[in-house]
Design a protein around this motif. Structure first.
Motif, short mmCIF file in Angstrom:
data_model
loop_
_atom_site.label_atom_id
_atom_site.label_comp_id
_atom_site.label_asym_id
_atom_site.label_seq_id
_atom_site.Cartn_x
_atom_site.Cartn_y
_atom_site.Cartn_z
N VAL A 80 39.34 15.66 11.81
CA VAL A 80 39.32 14.34 11.55
C VAL A 80 38.63 13.42 12.88
O VAL A 80 37.72 12.49 12.16
N ARG A 81 38.11 13.97 13.87
CA ARG A 81 37.62 13.32 14.77
C ARG A 81 35.94 13.55 14.47
O ARG A 81 34.98 12.61 14.46
N VAL A 82 35.64 14.68 13.87
CA VAL A 82 34.17 15.03 13.17
C VAL A 82 34.02 14.08 12.25
O VAL A 82 32.92 13.65 12.18
N VAL A 103 30.54 7.19 11.95
CA VAL A 103 30.03 5.97 12.96
C VAL A 103 28.60 6.37 13.05
O VAL A 103 27.68 5.40 13.19
N GLU A 104 27.99 7.54 13.34
CA GLU A 104 26.88 7.96 13.69
C GLU A 104 25.87 7.57 12.53
O GLU A 104 24.89 7.32 12.42
N THR A 105 26.55 7.72 11.22
CA THR A 105 25.81 7.51 9.89
C THR A 105 25.37 5.94 9.92
O THR A 105 24.21 5.54 9.46
N PHE A 106 26.27 5.26 10.02
CA PHE A 106 26.12 3.70 9.65
C PHE A 106 25.51 2.97 11.12
O PHE A 106 24.95 1.99 10.76
N ARG A 107 25.47 3.67 12.29
CA ARG A 107 24.63 3.19 13.32
C ARG A 107 23.47 3.83 13.20
O ARG A 107 22.65 2.84 13.70
N GLY A 108 23.15 4.66 12.70
CA GLY A 108 21.82 5.29 12.67
C GLY A 108 20.88 5.10 11.43
O GLY A 108 19.87 5.70 11.54
N MET A 161 37.74 -1.49 9.95
CA MET A 161 37.07 -0.05 10.21
C MET A 161 36.95 0.19 11.56
O MET A 161 37.13 1.55 12.08
N SER A 162 36.81 -0.84 12.35
CA SER A 162 36.63 -0.41 13.69
C SER A 162 37.90 0.19 14.66
O SER A 162 37.92 1.08 15.22
N VAL A 163 38.93 -0.46 13.95
CA VAL A 163 40.30 0.02 14.77
C VAL A 163 40.51 1.41 14.10
O VAL A 163 41.00 2.41 14.72
N LEU A 164 40.26 1.50 12.70
CA LEU A 164 40.73 2.83 12.01
C LEU A 164 39.82 3.91 12.87
O LEU A 164 40.24 5.27 12.90
N ALA A 165 38.42 3.53 12.58
CA ALA A 165 37.69 4.83 13.34
C ALA A 165 38.00 5.24 14.65
O ALA A 165 37.65 6.18 15.02
N ALA A 166 38.12 4.08 15.41
CA ALA A 166 38.57 4.40 16.99
C ALA A 166 39.74 5.15 16.96
O ALA A 166 39.64 6.28 17.83
N LEU A 167 40.76 5.19 16.29
CA LEU A 167 41.97 5.52 16.34
C LEU A 167 41.65 7.14 15.92
O LEU A 167 42.31 8.19 16.51
N SER A 186 33.80 0.15 16.33
CA SER A 186 34.54 1.29 16.53
C SER A 186 34.53 1.67 17.98
O SER A 186 35.36 2.26 18.94
N GLU A 187 33.19 1.78 18.47
CA GLU A 187 32.88 2.18 19.92
C GLU A 187 33.45 1.21 20.84
O GLU A 187 33.94 1.62 21.82
N VAL A 188 33.18 -0.21 20.60
CA VAL A 188 33.91 -1.06 21.45
C VAL A 188 35.40 -0.85 21.50
O VAL A 188 36.06 -0.93 22.65
N VAL A 189 36.29 -0.82 20.37
CA VAL A 189 37.74 -0.38 20.40
C VAL A 189 38.02 0.79 21.19
O VAL A 189 38.91 0.76 21.78
N ARG A 190 37.36 1.68 20.75
CA ARG A 190 37.59 3.20 21.54
C ARG A 190 37.55 3.04 22.97
O ARG A 190 38.26 3.45 23.76
#
Length: 220
Positions: free
Chosen positions: A48-50, A56-61, A33-39, A102-106
């Motif tokens: 797609v970006r939205v 990301v924001e839903t699961f982090r928040g 999920m990290s790689v997929l979301a970052a890409l 995903s933020e780390v990978v991005r």
């Protein structure tokens, strides 16, 4: 003391094996999920970006515990589909820590010098080839320390799944305590030790990977 530990070890060993299995599966899901979301957040298409940013924001928040409860209790009521408890645990941990990862990978992808991409384009490499052979290995070297820290956090997060009755290490400890509360200190002392040993094992794996993908290669 020795006999008391010997009596506790079978249940704790069972819980430890389940914790290890859960950690490995959830780490794999989180990395995917990290790689997929970052890409996807680097996509040329805004929609797609939205969508990736919303994930990301839903699961982090939101709380991991609430996410576990939602998948285990609410999801079956919503869609009339009941997932195995291990699957729920892997999904919740993978999606939650994948959002952070995903933020780390991005950030790691963006840290790779742009000249590397330009050189790969000049060599007529496809986007996939650029990612696999040039950008990916360098980004991995940058991201490994932070991803290693997240993996330790994920390990500690596995203790929450005891609340949805998965018989991992914390659940087994709580079960043992209900049988003999006089051993509470010993039980939780052993659990602390076992989590610490698993964390050290994970750190060792990350350090071996860091040697395999040294950060000094970035920009070489």
């Amino acid at each position: 003391m020795t006999s008391a530990i010997a009596e506790l070890l079978p249940a704790l060993r069972t819980g430890t094996l389940i914790t290890l299995k859960l950690t490995v599966l959830a780490t794999a899901a989180a990395l995917l999920m990290s790689v997929l979301a970052a890409l996807l957040r680097r996509s040329r298409w805004k929609a797609v970006r939205v969508l990736a940013a919303a994930y990301v924001e839903t699961f982090r928040g939101t709380s991991l515990l609430v996410q576990l409860f939602w998948l285990y209790y609410a999801f079956p009521l919503l869609l009339d589909i009941r997932l195995p408890v291990l699957t729920v645990a892997v999904l919740a941990l993978g999606l939650n820590y994948g959002a952070y990862g995903s933020e780390v990978v991005r950030s790691a992808l963006e840290a790779v010098p742009k000249g590397q991409t330009e050189a790969a384009i000049a060599l007529n490499m496809s986007p996939f080839q650029r990612l696999r052979r040039i950008i990916g290995p360098q980004a991995l070297a940058i991201a490994l320390p932070s991803l290693g820290n997240l993996q330790i956090e994920l390990l500690k997060g596995t203790s929450l799944v005891s609340l949805i009755t998965l018989g991992e290490l914390t659940y087994q400890g709580m079960l043992l305590r209900t049988y003999d509360m006089s051993r509470t200190t010993l039980i939780f002392g052993l659990i602390l030790l076992l989590y610490f040993l698993i964390a050290q094992l994970l750190l060792l794996v990350v350090r071996l990977l860091e040697r395999r993908f040294p950060a000094g290669r970035v920009g070489a």
